[in-house]
Enzyme design. Structure first.
Site: not given
Length: 261
Positions: A44, A110, A144
């Site tokens: 990430e 994300k 994540c």
């Protein structure tokens, strides 16, 4: 269709907000990969570390680092994926790119921005999940904090591989280890978690624990180092097909619709 997908995990110590250094670091590692590599996975925000300094670090959509990803994909004739800080139409995104060997790409923003670090105050949340088709494999790449939300990852499309790229700190690494295995089991899918190591500009410590699990939750990666490493892991499509044929758990899954706010 490729029965074997040779996947490279690049667990690295990112230098805080130093885009050129991090690209140089990864370029050296990528060029040393064997030619049979099919998929290269980066962490990430791999060019900067997990920074909220988006105003100074953001690149435009398909900007310089994206073009570098295209070049790396071409050099190795392999797909490359990882996330970057992107500015697009007046908003900042933690955007994952999946770049194919021919330079074409798909993107995923994300969904779950990390409120504990106030990521939600800087970055806009994504609204759509991505399923990539590559070499006959269906791949769901996530980022994540998405790992903590099983509904978002639920395998409703019969994908074969779930990927999480991350900056997941050492303080909560036990959750990382457990949840990666859980996502593999509940979705009857290969699951890869690619994390970073080292300390960032917020003095957070990262110990990696990048790993690959098969559809029954068995870890099939071998490297246990908490420092930098590169590992190539072969994913076997026939093994996945045979397991799903024998254990038809996905057929019993709940049917539902996700309504986004």
């Amino acid at each position: 269709m490729a029965q074997i997908l040779n996947t490279a995990l690049l667990q690295a110590n990112l230098e805080w907000e130093n885009i050129q250094h991090n690209k140089d670091l990864f370029e050296k590692k990528i060029k040393e990969l064997p030619q049979e590599t099919d998929l290269i996975i980066l962490p990430e925000m791999f060019s900067t570390g997990f920074s909220m300094n988006a105003e100074n670090l953001a690149e435009p959509d398909k900007g310089a680092t994206f073009k570098w990803m295209q070049r790396m994909a071409s050099v190795k004739d392999a797909a490359v994926t990882g996330s970057l800080i992107i500015s697009d139409e007046g908003k900042f995104y933690n955007r994952l790119y999946f770049v194919f060997p021919d330079g074409s790409s798909q993107k995923y923003d994300k969904r779950h921005t990390f409120t504990l670090a106030k990521e939600d105050e800087t970055y806009a949340s994504g609204k759509e999940r991505l399923i990539v088709t590559y070499k006959g494999w269906r791949i769901c790449p996530l980022v994540c904090y998405d790992l903590r939300f099983p509904v978002w990852a639920r395998n409703t499309e019969d994908y074969d591989l779930l990927i999480y790229v991350a900056n997941w700190p050492a303080a909560r690494i036990r959750a990382w280890d457990i949840l990666l295995k859980a996502r593999a089991i509940e979705n009857m899918s290969y699951c890869i978690g690619l994390n970073r190591v080292g300390r960032d500009g917020s003095d957070l410590n990262y110990v990696g624990h990048s790993a690959v699990y098969d559809s029954l939750g068995k870890q099939i990666s071998n490297n246990q180092e908490e420092g930098e490493f590169v590992e190539l892991v072969a994913l076997d499509k026939q093994h996945l097909t045979d397991t799903r044929s024998q254990l038809k758990f996905l057929q019993d899954r709940d049917r539902f619709t996700v309504h986004l706010e």
